[in-house]
Design an enzyme around this catalytic site. Structure first.
Site, mmCIF file in Angstrom:
data_model
loop_
_atom_site.group_PDB
_atom_site.id
_atom_site.type_symbol
_atom_site.label_atom_id
_atom_site.label_comp_id
_atom_site.label_asym_id
_atom_site.label_seq_id
_atom_site.Cartn_x
_atom_site.Cartn_y
_atom_site.Cartn_z
ATOM 1 N N CYS A 63 0.982 -1.169 -0.004
ATOM 2 C CA CYS A 63 -0.005 -0.296 -0.057
ATOM 3 C C CYS A 63 0.822 1.176 -0.073
ATOM 4 O O CYS A 63 1.689 1.517 0.955
ATOM 5 C CB CYS A 63 -0.855 0.028 1.167
ATOM 6 N N CYS A 66 1.237 3.840 2.996
ATOM 7 C CA CYS A 66 1.420 3.121 4.347
ATOM 8 C C CYS A 66 2.877 3.111 4.741
ATOM 9 O O CYS A 66 3.750 2.299 4.187
ATOM 10 C CB CYS A 66 0.699 1.842 4.475
ATOM 11 N N CYS A 103 -9.910 0.759 18.714
ATOM 12 C CA CYS A 103 -9.550 0.358 17.576
ATOM 13 C C CYS A 103 -8.022 -0.280 17.825
ATOM 14 O O CYS A 103 -7.140 0.226 17.822
ATOM 15 C CB CYS A 103 -9.642 1.088 16.403
ATOM 16 N N CYS A 135 -13.159 -2.527 18.062
ATOM 17 C CA CYS A 135 -12.728 -2.792 16.486
ATOM 18 C C CYS A 135 -11.594 -3.136 16.183
ATOM 19 O O CYS A 135 -10.679 -2.782 16.917
ATOM 20 C CB CYS A 135 -12.973 -1.322 15.706
ATOM 21 N N CYS A 195 -16.701 -1.332 9.202
ATOM 22 C CA CYS A 195 -16.094 -0.013 9.109
ATOM 23 C C CYS A 195 -15.334 -0.215 7.773
ATOM 24 O O CYS A 195 -14.460 -0.806 7.478
ATOM 25 C CB CYS A 195 -15.112 0.042 10.294
HETATM 26 N N1 SAM Z 1 -3.163 -4.067 7.537
HETATM 27 C C1 SAM Z 1 -4.613 -3.816 7.606
HETATM 28 C C2 SAM Z 1 -5.369 -3.361 6.368
HETATM 29 O O1 SAM Z 1 -4.763 -2.731 5.425
HETATM 30 O O2 SAM Z 1 -6.464 -3.608 6.428
HETATM 31 C C3 SAM Z 1 -4.987 -2.611 8.809
HETATM 32 C C4 SAM Z 1 -4.203 -1.638 9.000
HETATM 33 S S1 SAM Z 1 -4.158 -0.403 7.919
HETATM 34 C C5 SAM Z 1 -2.999 0.588 8.331
HETATM 35 C C6 SAM Z 1 -5.797 0.550 7.965
HETATM 36 C C7 SAM Z 1 -5.940 1.909 7.170
HETATM 37 O O3 SAM Z 1 -5.216 2.847 7.483
HETATM 38 C C8 SAM Z 1 -5.685 1.500 5.632
HETATM 39 O O4 SAM Z 1 -6.615 0.722 4.850
HETATM 40 C C9 SAM Z 1 -5.727 3.018 5.021
HETATM 41 O O5 SAM Z 1 -7.031 3.429 4.479
HETATM 42 C C10 SAM Z 1 -5.372 3.572 6.288
HETATM 43 N N2 SAM Z 1 -4.047 4.401 6.185
HETATM 44 C C11 SAM Z 1 -2.666 3.877 6.395
HETATM 45 N N3 SAM Z 1 -1.961 4.624 6.339
HETATM 46 C C12 SAM Z 1 -2.318 5.874 6.082
HETATM 47 C C13 SAM Z 1 -1.754 7.199 5.601
HETATM 48 N N4 SAM Z 1 -0.520 7.485 5.935
HETATM 49 N N5 SAM Z 1 -2.546 8.172 5.403
HETATM 50 C C14 SAM Z 1 -3.783 7.939 5.750
HETATM 51 N N6 SAM Z 1 -4.430 6.720 5.912
HETATM 52 C C15 SAM Z 1 -3.902 5.792 6.057
HETATM 53 FE FE1 SF4 Z 2 -1.454 -2.008 3.668
HETATM 54 FE FE2 SF4 Z 2 -0.155 -0.970 5.617
HETATM 55 FE FE3 SF4 Z 2 -2.403 -2.520 6.277
HETATM 56 FE FE4 SF4 Z 2 -0.021 -3.394 5.576
HETATM 57 S S1 SF4 Z 2 -0.665 -2.395 7.376
HETATM 58 S S2 SF4 Z 2 -2.007 -3.942 4.528
HETATM 59 S S3 SF4 Z 2 0.688 -2.036 3.967
HETATM 60 S S4 SF4 Z 2 -2.322 -0.405 4.974
#
Ligand code: SAM
Ligand code: SF4
Ligand code: DTB
Length: 331
Positions: A63, A66, A103, A135, A195
């Protein structure tokens, strides 16, 4: 919760309608959003949620936004799955600070089997025993895992679509949009509330924002909770140099989400640190009714709790009051 036959709770929104709403003159857009907001929610209340990263970094997914992805070199503190006790202690602290939802996020592609999953189930039970909504966001899961989480009392599962199906491939290549939809279906089938939201500011066009809103608002039922994140640009990620997003885009996104999904919680999620008090206030006026509280989101900073409380005081607004533990567990 209103019945689905209600003419305001629709699941057949078209892209043209969404475009039309998003582009209304701002006073009209806010008026329509406020009108629905007041019908389905208490207009002076904001739900306080606290995030805890229970497993941080080294995620195999790519992603582009991320900081936890193993594909990018970022400066975050990584750690393995936290202890159950430490997690419950954080939840207790969140409750003492006025939060009603806790969460737990883990940087997994999919939920692991065995001891780690058992720990997560214990965390969920412990959070629910405190009388908080629980959550989790743990990546993809199996039907059995969704059922086990439901049995442990999990209130909601967060799994975002993030953006439009068309732009998605520019942001994530290691799992498909369809896999995300399949995960949401498993969550829903297990009776856990969904969610699901997305991010703006990743270089997507307006059309992509409408398409994300279309994907969300044509689900039946609507996701009960819709987080709208403003990209937090993290050094080391491919999106670190994205240009700043116009705040009014965020306001319009929130107001449109409120109109399309009147009964859902619309959460002003990541990105508040880059917003002025006035911009955040516009988001609340546009129909956002939840914020993340506490100095950290998962890995990035978030506004100071005292500052948030002062802002709510100035606005004559308050945090959603806590239920008793018994009410929460029965709900
Ligand atoms: N790994 C799991 C997943 O991807 O479903 C859970 C954690 S992930 C960090 C959850 C959400 O946080 C992501 O789907 C994204 O929408 C949001 N997110 C992550 N990094 C972000 C960033 N730098 N700015 C804004 N939203 C972010
Ligand atoms: Fe994607 Fe970050 Fe969630 Fe991993 S933790 S699946 S890199 S949003
Ligand atoms: C969501 O939509 N936003 C939250 C929650 N769901 C898990 C996460 C935001 C993470 C922001 C980047 C970070 O702190 O790592």
């Amino acid at each position: 919760m209103a019945a689905t036959s209600n003419k305001e709770i629709r699941h057949d929104w078209t892209l043209a309608e969404i475009d039309g709403i998003f582009n209304l003159p701002l006073p009209e857009l806010i008026y329509q959003a406020q009108t629905l907001h007041r019908k389905y929610h208490k207009p002076d209340e904001v739900q306080g949620c606290v995030l805890l990263s229970i497993k941080t970094g080294h995620c195999p997914e790519d992603c582009a936004y991320c900081p936890q992805s193993a594909h990018y070199k970022t400066e975050i503190e990584t750690y393995k799955l936290l202890d159950v006790e430490a997690t419950i202690a954080s939840a207790r602290k969140a409750k003492d600070g006025g939060a009603t939802r806790f969460c737990m996020g883990a940087a997994w592609r999919s939920v692991p089997k065995g001891a780690e999953f058992d720990k997560v189930l214990q965390m969920v039970k412990g959070v629910r025993e405190l009388g908080l909504e629980a959550c989790c966001t743990l990546g993809m899961l199996t039907e059995d895992q969704a059922q086990a989480l439901a049995d442990a009392g999990l209130t909601a599962y967060n799994h975002n679509l993030d953006t439009s199906p068309e732009f998605y491939g520019d942001i994530i290549t290691t799992r498909t949009y369809q896999e995300r939809l399949d995960t949401l279906q498993k969550v829903r089938s297990a009776g856990i509330s969904v969610c699901c939201g997305g991010i703006i500011g990743m270089g997507e066009e307006r059309k992509d924002r409408y398409r994300l809103l279309e994907q969300l608002s044509t689900q039946q039922p609507h996701p009960e909770s819709v987080p709208i994140n403003l990209l937090v640009r993290v050094e080391g990620t491919p999106l670190s140099k994205q240009q700043e997003t116009d705040t009014f885009e965020l306001v319009r996104m929130i107001a449109t989400a409120r109109i399309l999904m009147p009964a859902s919680m619309v959460r002003l999620s990541a990105g508040r640190l880059s917003l002025s008090d006035e911009a955040q206030t516009l988001c609340l006026l546009a129909g956002a009714n939840s914020i993340f509280m506490g100095e950290k989101l998962l890995t990035t900073p978030n506004p100071d709790v005292n500052h948030d409380q002062q802002l709510l005081d100035k606005l004559g607004m308050k945090l959603k009051p806590q239920e008793t533990a018994v009410e929460a567990v029965l709900s």
